[in-house]
Enzyme design. Structure first.
Site, PDB file in Angstrom:
ATOM      1  CE1 TYR A 136      -3.152   2.954   0.493  1.00  0.00           C
ATOM      2  CE2 TYR A 136      -3.395   2.350   2.802  1.00  0.00           C
ATOM      3  CZ  TYR A 136      -3.724   3.165   1.737  1.00  0.00           C
ATOM      4  OH  TYR A 136      -4.631   4.183   1.921  1.00  0.00           O
ATOM      5  CE  LYS A 165      -6.155   1.868  -1.130  1.00  0.00           C
ATOM      6  NZ  LYS A 165      -6.686   2.081   0.248  1.00  0.00           N
TER       7      LYS A 165
END
Length: 298
Positions: A136, A165
């Site tokens: 992330y 992400k």
């Protein structure tokens, strides 16, 4: 791997009761509703889920509860990332034991690690569990950006690092990753307003916040784009911008948690240091929620 991890995922809010305690029953109800509305997966205890204010036993409890609620109908991605490698390793192992399908780990915040430090940090997490690991990258919250070459090197070194992400908001960076990634490496847009632009660059899906409300619309947009109906996809994306703007008009997840209360879910208030929803923003957001109310509450 791409099919296994899903296309439209929601970073789910964490419900608290009136005393501020974790409400696992409401988490299960919300998780089931989100999956029934077309989400392929749920990210649990991430930024939107206030994961950094959850105790370790609370995180484990909500991982387990959500997986019990959705079963094999959706992927449960458990956020295990902190700014301490040992703590992140322990959280990843706890998530695996609780039944999670994959691990999310944020670039360490506050510490401002070097790129080589990031490689070592994520390598330790990847080696601690056999589950797929999703990086992330969100420089706006962490204070440091994981560069494309670092991410790609990590994926080359660690076969279980399965995707990212990407919340840098930098389409050039996202495009660089997409151009050089391996066939099985998944790239999700990490910003709702960039879902369609990221699809145009070749991304695989979105990990969204607005998708608490509009996952069916996201599905229609995705299908329209992939079906060559680009103008239709663009029209859907444009129609969602007022909702997305309102949901991010102050620090997330304050607005989306308020929105889910308006839609009839007992998610409670955010934990401090996040405070209450500003009144003027509530008035702006309320009329935008009408199309998304659960059928039973209309």
């Amino acid at each position: 791997m791409k099919a296994r991890l899903g296309t439209i995922l929601t970073a789910m809010v964490t419900p608290f009761d009136d005393r501020g305690a974790l409400d696992v029953k409401e988490a299960q109800r919300l998780a089931r509703w989100l999956v029934d509305r077309g989400n392929d997966g749920l990210v649990i205890a991430g930024s939107t889920g206030e994961g950094q204010t959850l105790e370790p036993d609370e995180r484990t409890a909500i991982y387990r509860a959500v997986k019990e609620a959705v079963g094999n109908d959706a992927v449960v991605v458990a956020n295990a990332g902190t700014n301490a490698t040992r703590e992140s390793v322990a959280a990843a192992q706890a998530a695996a034991a609780a039944g999670a399908d994959a691990i999310l780990a944020v670039v360490p915040y506050y510490n401002k690690p070097t790129q080589s430090g990031m490689l070592a940090h994520f390598g330790a997490i990847a080696q601690a569990t056999s589950l797929p690991v999703v990086v992330y990258n969100i420089p706006g919250r962490t204070g440091v950006n994981m560069l494309p070459e670092t991410l790609l090197e990590l994926a080359a070194r660690q076969p279980t690092v399965a995707g990212v992400k990407e919340s840098s908001g930098d389409l050039k960076q996202i495009g660089t990753i997409l151009r050089a990634r391996g066939d099985d490496f998944v790239v999700w847009a990490g910003d709702d307003h960039l879902f369609l632009p990221c699809l145009a660059l070749g991304a695989d899906g979105v990990v969204g916040v607005a998708s608490h409300c509009c996952s069916p619309e996201y599905r229609r947009m995705l299908e329209a784009y992939r079906g060559g109906r680009v103008a239709e996809a663009a029209a859907i994306a444009a129609s969602l911008l007022p909702l997305i703007d309102a949901l991010f008009a102050t620090t997330s997840p304050i607005p989306v948690k308020w929105a889910m209360r308006e839609l009839g879910f007992r998610v409670g208030e955010c934990r401090l240091p996040l405070d209450a929803m500003p009144g003027p923003l509530a008035e702006r957001l309320r009329p935008l929620l009408a199309p998304y109310a659960p059928i039973e509450s209309r």
